[in-house]
Design a protein around this motif. Structure first.
Motif, mmCIF file in Angstrom:
data_model
loop_
_atom_site.group_PDB
_atom_site.id
_atom_site.type_symbol
_atom_site.label_atom_id
_atom_site.label_comp_id
_atom_site.label_asym_id
_atom_site.label_seq_id
_atom_site.Cartn_x
_atom_site.Cartn_y
_atom_site.Cartn_z
ATOM 1 N N ALA A 231 -26.956 13.618 45.922
ATOM 2 C CA ALA A 231 -25.665 13.779 46.587
ATOM 3 C C ALA A 231 -25.138 12.455 47.109
ATOM 4 N N SER A 232 -26.030 11.584 47.559
ATOM 5 C CA SER A 232 -25.602 10.280 48.059
ATOM 6 C C SER A 232 -25.094 9.398 46.928
ATOM 7 N N VAL A 233 -25.781 9.431 45.788
ATOM 8 C CA VAL A 233 -25.306 8.680 44.626
ATOM 9 C C VAL A 233 -23.925 9.185 44.200
ATOM 10 N N GLN A 234 -23.791 10.500 44.125
ATOM 11 C CA GLN A 234 -22.514 11.079 43.719
ATOM 12 C C GLN A 234 -21.411 10.731 44.726
ATOM 13 N N ARG A 235 -21.741 10.770 45.996
ATOM 14 C CA ARG A 235 -20.766 10.383 47.015
ATOM 15 C C ARG A 235 -20.331 8.933 46.828
ATOM 16 N N SER A 236 -21.274 8.056 46.486
ATOM 17 C CA SER A 236 -20.909 6.647 46.280
ATOM 18 C C SER A 236 -19.949 6.494 45.113
ATOM 19 N N HIS A 237 -20.089 7.339 44.079
ATOM 20 C CA HIS A 237 -19.163 7.288 42.944
ATOM 21 C C HIS A 237 -17.763 7.725 43.370
ATOM 22 N N ILE A 238 -17.697 8.805 44.127
ATOM 23 C CA ILE A 238 -16.399 9.305 44.585
ATOM 24 C C ILE A 238 -15.689 8.256 45.441
ATOM 25 N N ARG A 239 -16.414 7.636 46.331
ATOM 26 C CA ARG A 239 -15.812 6.634 47.214
ATOM 27 C C ARG A 239 -15.398 5.391 46.441
ATOM 28 N N ALA A 240 -16.208 4.988 45.459
ATOM 29 C CA ALA A 240 -15.845 3.834 44.641
ATOM 30 C C ALA A 240 -14.587 4.124 43.832
ATOM 31 N N PHE A 241 -14.501 5.318 43.273
ATOM 32 C CA PHE A 241 -13.304 5.707 42.521
ATOM 33 C C PHE A 241 -12.055 5.599 43.394
ATOM 34 N N ARG A 242 -12.096 6.176 44.562
ATOM 35 C CA ARG A 242 -10.919 6.169 45.433
ATOM 36 C C ARG A 242 -10.607 4.782 45.963
ATOM 37 N N ALA A 243 -11.636 3.969 46.162
ATOM 38 C CA ALA A 243 -11.408 2.606 46.638
ATOM 39 C C ALA A 243 -10.666 1.763 45.616
ATOM 40 N N HIS A 244 -10.784 2.117 44.336
ATOM 41 C CA HIS A 244 -10.130 1.354 43.270
ATOM 42 C C HIS A 244 -8.887 2.049 42.726
ATOM 43 N N HIS A 245 -8.535 3.210 43.264
ATOM 44 C CA HIS A 245 -7.391 3.976 42.769
ATOM 45 C C HIS A 245 -6.145 3.652 43.584
ATOM 46 N N PRO A 246 -4.984 3.552 42.932
ATOM 47 C CA PRO A 246 -3.752 3.267 43.685
ATOM 48 C C PRO A 246 -3.465 4.284 44.786
ATOM 49 N N ASP A 247 -3.903 5.535 44.622
ATOM 50 C CA ASP A 247 -3.648 6.571 45.621
ATOM 51 C C ASP A 247 -4.702 6.639 46.721
ATOM 52 N N GLY A 248 -5.724 5.802 46.634
ATOM 53 C CA GLY A 248 -6.736 5.756 47.673
ATOM 54 C C GLY A 248 -7.399 7.100 47.912
ATOM 55 N N ASP A 249 -7.483 7.512 49.169
ATOM 56 C CA ASP A 249 -8.173 8.750 49.521
ATOM 57 C C ASP A 249 -7.467 9.997 48.992
ATOM 58 N N ARG A 250 -6.227 9.854 48.523
ATOM 59 C CA ARG A 250 -5.509 11.005 47.972
ATOM 60 C C ARG A 250 -5.775 11.198 46.480
ATOM 61 N N ALA A 251 -6.502 10.261 45.867
ATOM 62 C CA ALA A 251 -6.807 10.370 44.437
ATOM 63 C C ALA A 251 -7.633 11.620 44.172
ATOM 64 N N ARG A 252 -7.326 12.320 43.085
ATOM 65 C CA ARG A 252 -7.950 13.604 42.809
ATOM 66 C C ARG A 252 -9.352 13.459 42.213
ATOM 67 N N VAL A 253 -10.292 14.183 42.791
ATOM 68 C CA VAL A 253 -11.656 14.273 42.284
ATOM 69 C C VAL A 253 -12.022 15.750 42.189
ATOM 70 N N SER A 254 -12.584 16.156 41.058
ATOM 71 C CA SER A 254 -13.085 17.518 40.902
ATOM 72 C C SER A 254 -14.596 17.472 40.805
ATOM 73 N N HIS A 255 -15.240 18.315 41.577
ATOM 74 C CA HIS A 255 -16.697 18.341 41.699
ATOM 75 C C HIS A 255 -17.227 19.534 40.918
ATOM 76 N N GLY A 256 -18.279 19.342 40.122
ATOM 77 C CA GLY A 256 -18.783 20.442 39.314
ATOM 78 C C GLY A 256 -20.288 20.574 39.342
ATOM 79 N N LEU A 257 -20.795 21.575 40.018
ATOM 80 C CA LEU A 257 -22.212 21.916 40.003
ATOM 81 C C LEU A 257 -22.379 23.299 39.382
ATOM 82 N N VAL A 258 -23.613 23.642 38.993
ATOM 83 C CA VAL A 258 -23.917 24.999 38.562
ATOM 84 C C VAL A 258 -24.187 25.810 39.818
ATOM 85 N N VAL A 259 -23.289 26.748 40.134
ATOM 86 C CA VAL A 259 -23.365 27.537 41.360
ATOM 87 C C VAL A 259 -23.266 29.008 40.972
#
Length: 356
Positions: A231-259
């Motif tokens: 979960a920490s690795v995945q969180r780091s990916h999400i934060r890196a994506f938003r840090a480099h996206h023009p929309d910042g924290d508003r950039a869309r991320v969809s999370h997919g686990l087997v639930v």
């Protein structure tokens, strides 16, 4: 924001109410009766719309007994639904010609009324040495499977020139860009990534980001928030994506686990689901293979339990969109039960409300 008590109320975690709820299916079928499997997939998507899901996604499987042509399947689904968003998670571009794919995506987006959400990824096709002569008999050694393939696709979807000629030739009219052109499609393109490099790149391109139950072990040690730091690795990916996206924290991320919720499951189904998760659990114990891939455990239980476990998940707390993955090998009636429980029990427990 909301909160959930953990450990008898000793810790309170803040979380975002879930805004968009989706599901993902591989569309498995029997080689002796492929029509039945495809019909099952379409009826599951129809059920998802009736239950109020925001999106339905299909996987892409070549030379296997799953959906090999998701764009065609989603074209059919677009004519049997009216509201639900339709996505691919993901189309591996190593198998595709970007220009032809851009035409197909735009066509389906027009047919669906602007509901298509194409997800893509790069890299050589799976088992490339075995399929290269059939796939690229003359150009196998020259094919570029890098991010450049996504850039080509995105440029064509945006309407950038594909030809140096436009106008009339005889009785025929020609366009310099892909036709039909669907103006909003580029904003609904997703990149499926499991590494920091992919997350950063997707952000720089202004794409949306799909993250799943598989990530590359890199950069973050286990901190107790997920098995071996998943979960920490995945969180780091999400934060890196938003840090480099023009929309910042508003950039869309969809999370997919087997639930897999079991609220209305029969005893037989519960046993089946628990056996499925137990069989796949050993791969989550440590990074797998040369790529050091980390797999998240499948989550099975009643919706109250699942909601608590998700709210404890470091990456899940970063997002407000999900596309829960349906297990590959279950039966149609199992998918009906799982989707119904997600929509009526788990989704509301996560703060989601169905679309009328």
């Amino acid at each position: 924001m909301g909160g959930v008590d953990v450990g008898g109320g000793s810790v309170v975690l803040e979380f975002k109410p879930l805004r968009k709820l989706g599901f993902l299916t591989i569309g498995l079928f029997d080689a002796a009766d492929p029509a039945r499997g495809h019909e099952s997939t379409l009826s599951i998507i129809e059920l998802g719309e009736r239950l109020g899901f925001d999106s339905a996604w299909v996987r892409h499987r070549h030379l296997q007994y799953g959906i090999s042509s998701p764009v065609v399947v989603l074209a059919a689904a677009s004519q049997r639904t009216s509201r639900i968003q339709l996505g691919t998670a993901v189309t591996p571009l190593g198998w595709e010609n970007p220009l032809r794919l851009a035409e197909d995506l735009a066509t389906v987006d027009i047919l669906s009324g602007g509901r298509l959400n194409p997800g893509v990824s790069v890299g050589p096709p799976m088992h490339y040495e075995r399929v290269r002569d059939a796939l690229y008999p003359d150009t196998a050694d020259a094919e570029d499977f890098s991010y450049e393939r996504v850039r080509r696709l995105m440029a064509l979807v945006r309407g950038e020139p594909a030809s140096g000629f436009s106008g009339t030739e005889g009785f025929e009219a020609f366009s310099e860009r892909v036709q039909p052109h669907s103006p909003g499609l580029a904003g609904r393109m997703w990149y499926g990534g499991g590494s920091l490099r992919s997350a950063r790149w997707a952000g720089e391109q202004g794409m949306n980001f799909l993250t799943s139950s598989v990530v590359k072990a890199e950069g973050v040690e286990g901190d107790g928030e997920g098995d071996l730091g998943f979960a920490s690795v995945q969180r780091s990916h999400i934060r890196a994506f938003r840090a480099h996206h023009p929309d910042g924290d508003r950039a869309r991320v969809s999370h997919g686990l087997v639930v897999i919720p079991t609220d209305s499951a029969t005893p037989r189904q519960r046993a089946k689901y628990e056996a499925y998760a137990r069989e796949r659990l050993p791969r989550t114990a440590s990074p797998q293979g040369p790529a050091r891939l980390m797999f998240a455990p499948d989550l099975v239980g009643d919706s109250a339990e699942l909601a608590e476990r998700l709210h404890e998940h470091a990456a899940f707390r970063e997002i407000d969109e999900v596309a829960f993955a349906l297990p590959f090998t279950f039966d149609h009636e199992d998918y009906v039960q799982i989707l119904t429980d997600i929509a009526t029990h788990l989704g509301p427990a996560l703060g989601w409300r169905p679309t009328p």
